[in-house]
Design an enzyme around this catalytic site. Structure first.
Site, mmCIF file in Angstrom:
data_model
loop_
_atom_site.group_PDB
_atom_site.id
_atom_site.type_symbol
_atom_site.label_atom_id
_atom_site.label_comp_id
_atom_site.label_asym_id
_atom_site.label_seq_id
_atom_site.Cartn_x
_atom_site.Cartn_y
_atom_site.Cartn_z
ATOM 1 N N ASP A 11 0.847 -1.197 0.000
ATOM 2 C CA ASP A 11 0.000 0.000 0.000
ATOM 3 C C ASP A 11 0.884 1.249 0.000
ATOM 4 O O ASP A 11 1.668 1.456 0.925
ATOM 5 C CB ASP A 11 -0.871 -0.065 1.270
ATOM 6 N N ASP A 35 -6.069 6.783 -5.559
ATOM 7 C CA ASP A 35 -6.504 8.171 -5.301
ATOM 8 C C ASP A 35 -7.297 8.216 -3.991
ATOM 9 O O ASP A 35 -7.035 9.027 -3.096
ATOM 10 C CB ASP A 35 -7.376 8.622 -6.482
#
Ligand code: APR
Length: 177
Positions: A11, A35
């Site tokens: 991540d 996003d």
């Protein structure tokens, strides 16, 4: 000295780098995918900064990049760039993907970043074929680093899925660690 290339799986909001690159859309008002993750983890300051850019220059055209605060992320900046939507491959998608990476690298350099972390731009919602995108990125980024050997100390490619991770390791000849 040569720029260090790191390929990691995970991540991007957990990655510490001077600049974290966001796969944004031209409205700069957030979205899903990476996003959404960046705005969620980074907090409202990032969206506020994006709104100010919108008010000044409108959105961000495909292939261009803008820079904002990183809010609560372990980074100095977020560089928001807009990758192309895949439309079959003969609408200049590869050139636009290349310019998204180049403009992000330039902004990082201009802001004296030593390290930058990229997601696999356009290969999610925007449907860019993964192998093709990986090739474009490898050619574009290695070309930039050859022309700007002292620009950045580290470039990190953060892959969220196994296929991208494998492709990047093969292309950048990274040991599987
Ligand atoms: N960390 C790293 N990579 C991630 C994360 C994360 N937390 N979440 C998703 N990804 C990966 C996806 O798996 C994909 O490989 O980022 C890559 C890009 O996928 P998208 O986020 O869908 O971005 P993109 O394909 O460029 O589409 C952009 O999606 O979220 C909207 O607002 C965004 O409209 C824009 C569009």
């Amino acid at each position: 000295m040569a720029t260090k290339i790191e390929i990691i799986k995970g991540d991007i909001t957990q990655v510490t780098a001077d600049a974290i690159v966001n796969a944004a859309n031209s409205s700069l008002l957030g979205g899903g995918g990476v996003d959404g993750a960046i705005h969620r983890a980074g907090g409202p300051q990032i969206l506020e900064a994006c709104r100010q850019i919108r008010n000044r220059q409108g959105g961000c055209p495909t292939g261009e990049a803008v820079i904002t605060t990183a809010g609560r992320l372990p980074a100095k900046y977020v560089i928001h760039t807009v990758g192309p939507v895949w439309q079959g491959g003969n609408k200049g998608e590869s050139e636009l993907l290349a310019s998204a990476y180049l403009n992000s690298l330039r902004l990082a350099m201009e802001n004296k970043c030593q390290s930058i972390a990229f997601p696999n731009i356009s290969t999610g919602v925007y449907g860019f074929p993964l192998a093709k995108a990986a090739q474009v990125v490898h050619q574009t980024v290695s070309g930039f680093l050859n022309n700007n050997p002292a620009a950045l100390r580290t470039v990190i490619f953060v892959c969220f899925d196994e296929e991208n991770y494998r492709l990047y390791q093969q292309l950048w000849h990274q040991p599987d660690h």
